[in-house]
Design a protein around this motif. Structure first.
Motif, PDB file in Angstrom:
ATOM      1  N   THR A 136     -28.668  58.207 -65.691  1.00  0.00           N
ATOM      2  CA  THR A 136     -27.355  57.503 -65.307  1.00  0.00           C
ATOM      3  C   THR A 136     -27.113  56.700 -64.054  1.00  0.00           C
ATOM      4  OG1 THR A 136     -26.389  59.620 -66.653  1.00  0.00           O
ATOM      5  CG2 THR A 136     -24.994  58.506 -65.097  1.00  0.00           C
ATOM      6  N   ARG A 137     -27.819  57.264 -63.064  1.00  0.00           N
ATOM      7  CA  ARG A 137     -27.870  56.281 -61.873  1.00  0.00           C
ATOM      8  C   ARG A 137     -28.541  54.790 -62.290  1.00  0.00           C
ATOM      9  NH1 ARG A 137     -27.923  58.575 -56.954  1.00  0.00           N
ATOM     10  NH2 ARG A 137     -26.526  60.458 -56.782  1.00  0.00           N
ATOM     11  N   ILE A 138     -29.627  54.774 -62.936  1.00  0.00           N
ATOM     12  CA  ILE A 138     -30.213  53.540 -63.167  1.00  0.00           C
ATOM     13  C   ILE A 138     -29.203  52.688 -64.077  1.00  0.00           C
ATOM     14  CG2 ILE A 138     -32.050  52.199 -64.232  1.00  0.00           C
ATOM     15  CD1 ILE A 138     -33.815  54.475 -63.342  1.00  0.00           C
ATOM     16  N   GLN A 139     -28.593  53.362 -65.124  1.00  0.00           N
ATOM     17  CA  GLN A 139     -27.737  52.709 -65.935  1.00  0.00           C
ATOM     18  C   GLN A 139     -26.578  52.077 -65.191  1.00  0.00           C
ATOM     19  OE1 GLN A 139     -26.720  55.405 -69.139  1.00  0.00           O
ATOM     20  NE2 GLN A 139     -28.634  54.925 -70.358  1.00  0.00           N
ATOM     21  N   LEU A 140     -26.207  52.625 -64.283  1.00  0.00           N
ATOM     22  CA  LEU A 140     -24.874  52.263 -63.620  1.00  0.00           C
ATOM     23  C   LEU A 140     -25.182  51.010 -62.446  1.00  0.00           C
ATOM     24  CD1 LEU A 140     -23.026  55.823 -63.118  1.00  0.00           C
ATOM     25  CD2 LEU A 140     -22.459  53.923 -64.687  1.00  0.00           C
ATOM     26  N   GLN A 141     -26.351  51.157 -62.126  1.00  0.00           N
ATOM     27  CA  GLN A 141     -26.807  50.152 -61.016  1.00  0.00           C
ATOM     28  C   GLN A 141     -26.713  48.802 -61.798  1.00  0.00           C
ATOM     29  OE1 GLN A 141     -30.274  50.795 -58.210  1.00  0.00           O
ATOM     30  NE2 GLN A 141     -31.290  49.352 -59.875  1.00  0.00           N
ATOM     31  N   THR A 142     -25.688  47.862 -60.875  1.00  0.00           N
ATOM     32  CA  THR A 142     -25.731  46.335 -61.274  1.00  0.00           C
ATOM     33  C   THR A 142     -26.406  45.525 -60.196  1.00  0.00           C
ATOM     34  OG1 THR A 142     -23.474  46.396 -60.156  1.00  0.00           O
ATOM     35  CG2 THR A 142     -23.708  46.944 -62.491  1.00  0.00           C
ATOM     36  N   ALA A 143     -26.887  46.211 -59.140  1.00  0.00           N
ATOM     37  CA  ALA A 143     -27.375  45.183 -57.931  1.00  0.00           C
ATOM     38  C   ALA A 143     -28.693  44.657 -58.564  1.00  0.00           C
ATOM     39  CB  ALA A 143     -27.558  46.110 -56.929  1.00  0.00           C
ATOM     40  N   PHE A 173     -26.169  51.425 -76.596  1.00  0.00           N
ATOM     41  CA  PHE A 173     -24.854  51.894 -76.719  1.00  0.00           C
ATOM     42  C   PHE A 173     -24.411  52.964 -75.581  1.00  0.00           C
ATOM     43  CE2 PHE A 173     -25.949  51.017 -81.002  1.00  0.00           C
ATOM     44  CZ  PHE A 173     -24.819  49.952 -81.138  1.00  0.00           C
ATOM     45  N   ASP A 174     -25.656  53.797 -74.959  1.00  0.00           N
ATOM     46  CA  ASP A 174     -25.401  54.848 -73.865  1.00  0.00           C
ATOM     47  C   ASP A 174     -25.059  54.055 -72.483  1.00  0.00           C
ATOM     48  OD1 ASP A 174     -25.828  57.410 -72.904  1.00  0.00           O
ATOM     49  OD2 ASP A 174     -27.603  56.878 -72.153  1.00  0.00           O
ATOM     50  N   VAL A 175     -25.950  53.025 -72.367  1.00  0.00           N
ATOM     51  CA  VAL A 175     -25.752  51.876 -71.020  1.00  0.00           C
ATOM     52  C   VAL A 175     -24.228  51.631 -71.056  1.00  0.00           C
ATOM     53  CG1 VAL A 175     -26.061  49.933 -69.871  1.00  0.00           C
ATOM     54  CG2 VAL A 175     -28.049  51.147 -70.946  1.00  0.00           C
ATOM     55  N   VAL A 176     -23.713  50.991 -72.130  1.00  0.00           N
ATOM     56  CA  VAL A 176     -22.266  50.655 -72.016  1.00  0.00           C
ATOM     57  C   VAL A 176     -21.204  51.809 -71.897  1.00  0.00           C
ATOM     58  CG1 VAL A 176     -22.758  48.428 -72.983  1.00  0.00           C
ATOM     59  CG2 VAL A 176     -22.033  50.150 -74.482  1.00  0.00           C
ATOM     60  N   LYS A 177     -21.588  52.871 -72.504  1.00  0.00           N
ATOM     61  CA  LYS A 177     -20.729  54.220 -72.607  1.00  0.00           C
ATOM     62  C   LYS A 177     -20.857  54.790 -70.955  1.00  0.00           C
ATOM     63  CE  LYS A 177     -22.198  58.290 -72.916  1.00  0.00           C
ATOM     64  NZ  LYS A 177     -21.569  59.136 -71.684  1.00  0.00           N
ATOM     65  N   SER A 178     -21.816  54.698 -70.400  1.00  0.00           N
ATOM     66  CA  SER A 178     -21.936  55.049 -68.912  1.00  0.00           C
ATOM     67  C   SER A 178     -21.040  54.173 -68.118  1.00  0.00           C
ATOM     68  CB  SER A 178     -23.368  55.128 -68.391  1.00  0.00           C
ATOM     69  OG  SER A 178     -24.222  55.979 -69.014  1.00  0.00           O
ATOM     70  N   ARG A 179     -21.338  52.664 -68.254  1.00  0.00           N
ATOM     71  CA  ARG A 179     -20.412  51.987 -67.532  1.00  0.00           C
ATOM     72  C   ARG A 179     -18.863  52.019 -67.685  1.00  0.00           C
ATOM     73  NH1 ARG A 179     -23.448  47.209 -66.206  1.00  0.00           N
ATOM     74  NH2 ARG A 179     -25.386  47.852 -65.828  1.00  0.00           N
ATOM     75  N   ILE A 180     -18.636  52.212 -69.022  1.00  0.00           N
ATOM     76  CA  ILE A 180     -17.052  52.576 -69.506  1.00  0.00           C
ATOM     77  C   ILE A 180     -16.390  53.716 -68.806  1.00  0.00           C
ATOM     78  CG2 ILE A 180     -15.500  52.792 -71.436  1.00  0.00           C
ATOM     79  CD1 ILE A 180     -17.350  51.196 -73.374  1.00  0.00           C
ATOM     80  N   GLN A 181     -17.329  54.789 -69.001  1.00  0.00           N
ATOM     81  CA  GLN A 181     -16.802  56.191 -68.305  1.00  0.00           C
ATOM     82  C   GLN A 181     -16.746  56.189 -67.021  1.00  0.00           C
ATOM     83  OE1 GLN A 181     -18.938  59.114 -70.577  1.00  0.00           O
ATOM     84  NE2 GLN A 181     -17.011  59.296 -72.077  1.00  0.00           N
ATOM     85  N   SER A 182     -17.727  55.384 -66.104  1.00  0.00           N
ATOM     86  CA  SER A 182     -17.653  55.294 -64.864  1.00  0.00           C
ATOM     87  C   SER A 182     -16.623  54.592 -63.992  1.00  0.00           C
ATOM     88  CB  SER A 182     -19.173  54.841 -64.183  1.00  0.00           C
ATOM     89  OG  SER A 182     -19.074  53.389 -64.344  1.00  0.00           O
TER      90      SER A 182
END
Length: 294
Positions: free
Chosen positions: A32-39, A220-229
């Motif tokens: 999850t941490r890696i998926q949320l990282q946009t840097a 789909f999991d990557v964008v789900k994490s972005r949407i829910q965060s």
């Protein structure tokens, strides 16, 4: 296929799910941490790999952070995995009767898995959302109840179902791949002559199924994490809002590979985790079958 009442399917799924989460949860936190990282790569503090994420989390936040938010998944695992397997059994019976199919069929296994995944999604969304908010590096929540209280107060009651559409896609795709592949792999493996060989076959089939499902559903999991965060603000359209536009945004801004952020920890969890799920579920069902028929 199950000849047991629903309660035994539910309990078997619950035991299987909790067993898997206790073994594999730290990988989910890192994923999850890696998926949320946009840097951009090279940014100070950015994670460069799975092992780098583990090292930085432990060094700066402590080992306990790898189990941050586990109470939500633990509470979720019983209904989530119970619904996964019991819905798969129930939908399997429905489709076999509908299409007048006798015995295993891979196409039917894919359809049944997809439908079970959609059913499962409605149960798991609030728990998934709480888990994502707690796992986020920027999280200031004190625990699951704090997440729920603040979300309802600031974003409304229905905010607990943010990301439902993305969760539906994630679970439909994973379950279709998982159960479809399990059906095919089991048919290709040698017939079992002992309990040990049965466990071996289930572990192989479940691991291959879990790996396949993960390859298919990670975007789909990557964008789900972005949407829910993302906290919802009245009058502001979130950057990540709907699944397919979010897939396009991530690919355009960060490259196609970004849709597979967190893939390694995810596949290391859900590949073997899929094997653990199938082995424990099957063993529990065998136990309950013997108990029920005695």
């Amino acid at each position: 296929m199950s000849d047991l009442p629903f309660i035994y399917q539910f309990l078997s799924g619950a035991v299987a799910g909790i067993s898997e989460i206790l073994c594999m949860y730290p990988l989910d936190v890192v994923k999850t941490r890696i998926q949320l990282q946009t840097a951009a790569p090279g940014t100070p503090g950015a994670y460069t790999s799975m092992l780098d994420a583990f090292r930085k989390i432990i060094k700066t936040e402590g080992v306990g952070r790898l189990y941050r938010g586990i109470s939500a998944p633990i509470l979720m695992e019983a209904p989530k995995r119970a619904v996964k397997f019991s819905a798969n059994d129930s939908w399997g019976k429905f489709y076999r009767n509908l299409f007048d199919v006798q015995g295993p069929n891979q196409s039917l296994a894919v359809l049944t898995g997809a439908t079970a995944g959609a059913t499962e999604s409605f149960v798991v969304v609030p728990f998934e959302l709480v888990k994502i908010r707690l796992q986020d590096k920027k999280s200031t929540y004190t625990g699951p109840l704090d997440v729920v209280k603040k979300m309802v107060a600031n974003e409304g009651l229905f905010s607990l179902y943010n990301g439902l559409e993305a969760t539906l896609w994630r679970h439909i795709v994973w379950n279709a791949g998982y159960f479809g592949v399990i059906s095919k792999v089991r048919s290709m493996l040698p017939a079992t002559k002992s309990e040990g060989e049965k466990i071996r076959n289930d572990l192989i089939a479940g691991t291959i199924g879990g790996t396949t499902g993960t390859i298919l559903n990670t975007p789909f999991d990557v964008v789900k994490s972005r949407i829910q965060s993302t906290a919802r603000v009245p009058g502001v359209v979130p950057k990540y809002n709907w699944t397919f536009p979010a897939l396009s945004t991530v690919a355009r801004e960060e490259g196609f590979a970004a849709l597979y952020k967190g893939f390694l920890p995810k596949v290391l969890r859900l590949g073997p985790g899929g094997g653990i799920l199938l082995v424990v579920y099957t063993k529990c069902m065998d136990f309950f079958r013997e108990y029920h028929l005695s």
